[in-house]
Design an enzyme around this catalytic site. Structure first.
Site, short mmCIF file in Angstrom:
data_model
loop_
_atom_site.label_atom_id
_atom_site.label_comp_id
_atom_site.label_asym_id
_atom_site.label_seq_id
_atom_site.Cartn_x
_atom_site.Cartn_y
_atom_site.Cartn_z
N HIS A 1 54.44 25.66 14.74
CA HIS A 1 54.82 25.43 13.33
C HIS A 1 53.59 25.29 12.47
O HIS A 1 52.48 25.00 12.98
CB HIS A 1 55.69 24.17 13.22
CG HIS A 1 54.95 22.92 13.65
ND1 HIS A 1 54.09 22.23 12.82
CD2 HIS A 1 54.94 22.25 14.82
CE1 HIS A 1 53.59 21.19 13.47
NE2 HIS A 1 54.09 21.19 14.70
N GLU B 1 47.52 7.83 13.22
CA GLU B 1 48.45 6.75 13.64
C GLU B 1 48.53 6.65 15.16
O GLU B 1 48.61 5.56 15.72
CB GLU B 1 49.83 6.95 13.00
CG GLU B 1 50.82 7.88 13.70
CD GLU B 1 50.36 9.33 13.82
OE1 GLU B 1 49.49 9.75 13.04
OE2 GLU B 1 50.88 10.05 14.70
N ASP B 2 48.44 7.81 15.86
CA ASP B 2 48.51 7.78 17.33
C ASP B 2 47.26 7.11 17.92
O ASP B 2 47.35 6.37 18.90
CB ASP B 2 48.70 9.21 17.90
CG ASP B 2 47.73 10.23 17.30
OD1 ASP B 2 47.06 9.92 16.27
OD2 ASP B 2 47.63 11.34 17.84
N MET C 1 55.16 22.82 22.84
CA MET C 1 55.45 22.47 21.44
C MET C 1 55.91 23.71 20.69
O MET C 1 55.31 24.78 20.83
CB MET C 1 54.22 21.88 20.75
CG MET C 1 54.56 21.25 19.40
SD MET C 1 53.15 20.66 18.45
CE MET C 1 52.71 22.13 17.55
N ASP D 1 59.38 18.34 18.08
CA ASP D 1 59.06 19.71 18.50
C ASP D 1 58.49 19.79 19.91
O ASP D 1 57.95 20.81 20.31
CB ASP D 1 58.09 20.35 17.49
CG ASP D 1 56.87 19.48 17.22
OD1 ASP D 1 56.56 18.60 18.05
OD2 ASP D 1 56.23 19.68 16.17
N ARG E 1 51.73 23.26 9.19
CA ARG E 1 51.76 21.88 8.67
C ARG E 1 52.82 21.80 7.57
O ARG E 1 52.92 22.67 6.71
CB ARG E 1 50.37 21.54 8.12
CG ARG E 1 50.19 20.14 7.57
CD ARG E 1 50.10 19.08 8.65
NE ARG E 1 49.15 19.35 9.73
CZ ARG E 1 47.84 19.17 9.65
NH1 ARG E 1 47.28 18.73 8.54
NH2 ARG E 1 47.07 19.43 10.69
N ASP F 1 57.98 13.33 19.30
CA ASP F 1 57.99 14.34 18.23
C ASP F 1 59.23 15.21 18.43
O ASP F 1 59.66 15.44 19.57
CB ASP F 1 56.74 15.23 18.32
CG ASP F 1 55.51 14.52 17.79
OD1 ASP F 1 55.60 13.35 17.41
OD2 ASP F 1 54.43 15.18 17.77
N TRP G 1 49.28 13.20 7.75
CA TRP G 1 49.04 13.61 9.14
C TRP G 1 47.81 12.92 9.74
O TRP G 1 46.75 12.86 9.13
CB TRP G 1 48.86 15.14 9.18
CG TRP G 1 48.66 15.67 10.56
CD1 TRP G 1 49.61 16.14 11.40
CD2 TRP G 1 47.42 15.77 11.26
NE1 TRP G 1 49.05 16.51 12.59
CE2 TRP G 1 47.70 16.29 12.52
CE3 TRP G 1 46.09 15.43 10.94
CZ2 TRP G 1 46.72 16.52 13.48
CZ3 TRP G 1 45.10 15.65 11.90
CH2 TRP G 1 45.42 16.20 13.16
#
Ligand code: UD2
Ligand code: MN
Length: 369
Positions: free
Chosen positions: A313, A283-284, A310, A220, A315, A218, A280
């Protein structure tokens, strides 16, 4: 005035004449010898230049020597008569670098990671003079065992990317990795598709270099300890194990989000990542399922070395939670054979090389086509 030599008396004018003649003959003899000598010396020099294929390079050297030794005729002959420099001798010696050690010696351990520092991309460029175009690096002191492509899924996160590059480049160099950074940017405003972008990164990176390890990160997420080495391991690796966002704990055992690494072989074994998770989440977990369904397990660093931060932030727009994610995760076993690297389609819009990264702008389509 008259001079007596051995009892012989010569008239003064006759003796004077004889002496003058002798002196003239001597001077003449000396001059001729000198001329002959310099002619020979010059000829010799010319001979060296002509014989030597590298004469341009060694020319200055020879001139330097001869000019330094002007007036000392005996020495330069031996100095300038050094054997002609051949191609092989002029080239830098080919040295087989030793393999980089298991524990890179420059690692420092825990790191301070703050997102309040004001930095610019130019600062980052200046602080990393050893990078080659496209965010490429190779250690000079040893031969890296792995060739690592770092793949970042991306859209409209410039501020985060700046911090990622600022923190990660020095870490990756201390880790003595042979690496390249690939920022895979989704073009247009369709729903975001993280896993498909990661698949694109895998294919695009391989077009450039013989990478054998892929780290998916990612934009971030920053590691807080450089002993968390961004390379591949015997089993697929989950690297972001202890995140500030989750109180420095794993949120659940099967969690595979954030940062992970898979060797080329491991990636191929699971048919890459799913292309069909839009928005969102999920997928992981699908990737985790793929790994276990192919008989592999997850490796992780310990909770201290695996600490990471991280950047906070909200969404993003066009990345709402995917309502289909639970259904899809339940069917990984069936879908993974047909949805993956073997079914990947996309269009590259543009490839941009910065010294800090290679950015690939890509059209990955939308959920409806
Ligand atoms: C979590 C996981 C992440 C992924 C995601 C679910 C962590 C730290 N990470 O992230 O790996 O599984 O949940 O999909 O728990 N991005 C953009 N632009 C966008 C949207 C996303 O660049 O408009 C990229 C960016 O690299 C970002 C990543 O996608 O870091 C994940 O998206 P996120 O940060 O919004 O999601 P997050 O933090 O919940
Ligand atoms: Mn995030």
């Amino acid at each position: 005035m008259s001079t007596a030599v051995n009892g012989l008396a010569l008239p003064g004018s006759c003796l004077q004449k004889t002496c003058s003649v002798v002196v003239v003959v001597c001077v003449l003899h000396f001059s001729v010898s000198l001329l002959y000598y310099f002619n020979t010396f010059q000829g010799l020099q010319e001979k060296i230049f002509v014989q030597n294929p590298q004469h341009k390079e060694v020319g200055t050297q020879v001139t330097e020597i001869s000019s330094r030794t002007v007036g000392v005729p005996a020495k330069p002959r031996t100095t300038t008569l050094a054997p002609p420099v051949t191609e092989a001798a002029a080239a830098p010696p080919i040295v087989d670098l030793p393999a980089c050690p298991e524990n890179p010696p420059q690692l420092v351990g825990p790191l301070r990671v703050e997102f309040s520092d004001i930095i610019t991309l130019d600062d980052v460029r200046n602080q990393n003079p050893n990078l080659q175009d496209g965010g490429r690096f190779m250690p000079k002191e040893c031969k890296a065992v792995q060739k690592v492509a770092l793949i970042i899924p991306f859209r409209k996160r410039e501020e985060h990317l700046k911090y990622w590059l600022y923190y990660l480049h020095p870490i990756l160099q201390r880790q003595q990795l042979d690496y390249g950074v690939y920022v895979i940017e989704q073009s247009g405003d369709a729903t975001f598709n993280r896993a498909k972008l990661l698949n694109v990164g895998y294919v695009e990176a391989l077009k450039e270099y013989d990478y054998n390890c892929f780290v998916f990160s990612d934009v971030d997420l920053i590691p807080m300890d450089d002993r968390n080495i961004y390379k591949c391991y015997k089993e697929p690796r989950h690297l972001a194990v202890s995140m500030d966002k989750f109180g420095f704990r794993l949120p659940y055992n099967q969690f595979f989000g954030g940062v992970s690494s898979l060797s080329k072989e491991q990636f191929e074994k699971i048919n890459g990542f799913p292309n069909d998770y839009w928005g969102w989440g999920g997928e992981d977990d699908d990737i985790y399922n793929r790994i276990t369904f192919r008989g592999m397990s997850i490796s992780r660093p310990d909770g201290v070395i695996g600490k990471c931060r991280m950047i906070r932030h909200d969404r993003d727009a066009k990345n709402d939670a995917n309502p289909q994610r639970f259904d899809r995760i339940a069917r990984t076993r069936q879908t993974m054979n047909t949805d993956g690297i073997n079914s990947l389609t996309y269009q590259v819009v543009e490839v941009h090389k910065d010294r800090l990264y290679t950015k690939v702008l890509v059209d990955v389509g939308s959920p409806n086509r």
